[in-house]
Design a protein around this motif. Structure first.
Motif, PDB file in Angstrom:
ATOM      1  N   PRO A   1       2.715  -3.928  -0.277  1.00 55.96           N
ATOM      2  CA  PRO A   1       3.653  -3.137   0.659  1.00 55.96           C
ATOM      3  C   PRO A   1       4.851  -2.888   0.023  1.00 55.96           C
ATOM      4  O   PRO A   1       5.251  -3.051  -0.986  1.00 55.96           O
ATOM      5  N   ASN A   2       5.474  -1.496   0.620  1.00 58.58           N
ATOM      6  CA  ASN A   2       6.429  -0.754   0.230  1.00 58.58           C
ATOM      7  C   ASN A   2       7.651  -1.769   0.366  1.00 58.58           C
ATOM      8  O   ASN A   2       7.875  -2.576   1.301  1.00 58.58           O
TER       9      ASN A   2
ATOM     10  N   ASP B   1       7.023 -11.787   1.763  1.00 60.01           N
ATOM     11  CA  ASP B   1       7.135 -11.768   3.423  1.00 60.01           C
ATOM     12  C   ASP B   1       7.847 -10.602   3.946  1.00 60.01           C
ATOM     13  O   ASP B   1       8.527  -9.975   3.438  1.00 60.01           O
ATOM     14  N   ARG B   2       7.546 -10.553   5.104  1.00 55.84           N
ATOM     15  CA  ARG B   2       8.331  -9.268   5.954  1.00 55.84           C
ATOM     16  C   ARG B   2       9.661  -9.448   5.896  1.00 55.84           C
ATOM     17  O   ARG B   2      10.300  -8.236   5.555  1.00 55.84           O
ATOM     18  N   GLU B   3      10.379 -10.259   5.921  1.00 59.29           N
ATOM     19  CA  GLU B   3      11.874 -10.433   6.167  1.00 59.29           C
ATOM     20  C   GLU B   3      12.443  -9.912   4.698  1.00 59.29           C
ATOM     21  O   GLU B   3      13.411  -9.256   4.757  1.00 59.29           O
ATOM     22  N   THR B   4      11.879 -10.518   3.509  1.00 56.02           N
ATOM     23  CA  THR B   4      12.307 -10.258   2.086  1.00 56.02           C
ATOM     24  C   THR B   4      12.038  -8.639   1.965  1.00 56.02           C
ATOM     25  O   THR B   4      12.889  -7.935   1.389  1.00 56.02           O
TER      26      THR B   4
ATOM     27  N   SER C   1       6.354  -0.337   9.678  1.00 48.84           N
ATOM     28  CA  SER C   1       5.136  -0.082  10.717  1.00 48.84           C
ATOM     29  C   SER C   1       3.829   0.015   9.931  1.00 48.84           C
ATOM     30  O   SER C   1       2.801  -0.369  10.379  1.00 48.84           O
ATOM     31  N   HIS C   2       3.678  -0.024   8.437  1.00 46.36           N
ATOM     32  CA  HIS C   2       2.528   0.129   7.672  1.00 46.36           C
ATOM     33  C   HIS C   2       2.190  -1.514   7.207  1.00 46.36           C
ATOM     34  O   HIS C   2       1.503  -1.514   6.472  1.00 46.36           O
ATOM     35  N   TYR C   3       3.291  -2.430   7.295  1.00 51.71           N
ATOM     36  CA  TYR C   3       3.297  -3.740   6.479  1.00 51.71           C
ATOM     37  C   TYR C   3       2.064  -4.394   6.803  1.00 51.71           C
ATOM     38  O   TYR C   3       1.585  -4.928   5.903  1.00 51.71           O
ATOM     39  N   GLU C   4       1.695  -4.653   7.881  1.00 45.80           N
ATOM     40  CA  GLU C   4       0.474  -5.422   8.328  1.00 45.80           C
ATOM     41  C   GLU C   4      -0.651  -4.724   7.781  1.00 45.80           C
ATOM     42  O   GLU C   4      -1.587  -5.457   7.124  1.00 45.80           O
ATOM     43  N   GLU C   5      -1.036  -3.424   7.866  1.00 48.46           N
ATOM     44  CA  GLU C   5      -1.966  -2.909   7.114  1.00 48.46           C
ATOM     45  C   GLU C   5      -2.210  -2.806   5.674  1.00 48.46           C
ATOM     46  O   GLU C   5      -3.084  -3.234   5.173  1.00 48.46           O
ATOM     47  N   GLU C   6      -0.847  -2.799   4.980  1.00 49.93           N
ATOM     48  CA  GLU C   6      -0.924  -2.958   3.547  1.00 49.93           C
ATOM     49  C   GLU C   6      -1.163  -4.290   2.988  1.00 49.93           C
ATOM     50  O   GLU C   6      -1.904  -4.615   2.405  1.00 49.93           O
ATOM     51  N   MET C   7      -0.804  -5.421   4.077  1.00 46.26           N
ATOM     52  CA  MET C   7      -0.792  -6.667   3.475  1.00 46.26           C
ATOM     53  C   MET C   7      -2.435  -7.056   3.752  1.00 46.26           C
ATOM     54  O   MET C   7      -2.940  -7.829   3.091  1.00 46.26           O
TER      55      MET C   7
ATOM     56  N   ASN D   1      -0.300   3.013  -3.252  1.00 45.12           N
ATOM     57  CA  ASN D   1      -0.535   2.284  -2.197  1.00 45.12           C
ATOM     58  C   ASN D   1      -2.107   2.116  -2.055  1.00 45.12           C
ATOM     59  O   ASN D   1      -2.911   2.369  -3.018  1.00 45.12           O
ATOM     60  N   ARG D   2      -2.421   1.452  -1.058  1.00 42.16           N
ATOM     61  CA  ARG D   2      -3.950   0.937  -1.018  1.00 42.16           C
ATOM     62  C   ARG D   2      -4.885   2.309  -1.009  1.00 42.16           C
ATOM     63  O   ARG D   2      -6.030   1.888  -1.429  1.00 42.16           O
ATOM     64  N   TYR D   3      -4.539   3.316  -0.608  1.00 43.81           N
ATOM     65  CA  TYR D   3      -5.549   4.396  -0.477  1.00 43.81           C
ATOM     66  C   TYR D   3      -5.803   4.829  -1.969  1.00 43.81           C
ATOM     67  O   TYR D   3      -6.816   4.947  -2.066  1.00 43.81           O
ATOM     68  N   GLY D   4      -4.737   5.067  -2.690  1.00 43.60           N
ATOM     69  CA  GLY D   4      -5.028   5.418  -3.848  1.00 43.60           C
ATOM     70  C   GLY D   4      -5.496   4.371  -4.900  1.00 43.60           C
ATOM     71  O   GLY D   4      -6.373   4.604  -5.718  1.00 43.60           O
TER      72      GLY D   4
END
Length: 196
Positions: free
Chosen positions: A16-17, A128-131, A151-157, A105-108
């Motif tokens: 994740p970014n 984690d999301r908060e960090t 908005s991309h966090y969950e799909e990245e994880m 990113n995951r696509y690359g």
């Protein structure tokens, strides 16, 4: 397309970014003596980014010219911005150094895995999301940009389990130590000193 030799490896840092994948990659690369292959993008640089160090920031026209000449291994588009890795850059660095790394990113990461198979090793860096959100705020990203990244966090994880290695990055020094030791033990066999 460069045909990889036995010892040639491509390490792909993803996650994740805001998880610190670029910082971890650069510190690990320096420790292991691995060079970075830098991607090209049409998106504008963030305030903390440097052209030629984080990305090659190019105009849409220059990107399209390179694409028309088939210079990229593959091109992806995210949020209206285009990203690509030049085949010649990968070939040149592999021939000089034997192992390279990229931050993607995951696509690359997926695309390189399809192209290079077992010679491409994906390393998932996460927090984690908060960090992640706190780090994005600390580096000065705008609220709109943070919202778009989050908005991309969950799909990245969700990509974590597809990767060969995963490291939680809560303490940078520990993350880099554990990661460089794992890469050295599994792939490079450079016998780094364990000073613990």
């Amino acid at each position: 397309m460069h045909e990889l030799k036995d010892k040639e490896l491509i390490f792909v840092f993803t996650g994740p970014n805001g998880a610190g994948r670029r910082t971890v990659a650069q510190m690990s690369g320096t420790t292991l003596g691995i060079r970075q292959v830098i991607s090209y993008t049409t998106r504008p640089p963030r305030s903390s980014e440097v052209d030629g160090q984080d990305y090659h920031f190019v105009s849409a026209e220059r990107f399209a010219e390179a694409e028309a000449k088939n210079e990229f291994i593959e091109v992806i588009e995210i949020d209206g911005n285009r990203y690509g890795i030049k085949d010649a850059d990968v070939t040149d660095q592999l021939q000089k150094h034997g192992a390279v790394y990229l931050v993607l990113n995951r696509y690359g990461a997926d695309m390189l895995k399809k192209v290079y198979g077992d010679r491409a090793v994906r390393i998932f860096i996460y927090a984690d999301r908060e960090t992640v959100q706190r780090r994005e705020e600390e580096r000065g990203d705008s609220p709109e940009m943070i919202q778009r990244y989050m908005s991309h966090y969950e799909e990245e994880m969700a990509y974590k389990d597809a990767c060969e290695h995963a490291f939680e990055n809560l303490d940078l020094a520990h993350t880099v130590f554990d990661l460089t030791k794992a890469l050295d033990d599994h792939y490079l066999n450079r016998n780094l000193l364990d000073l613990d």
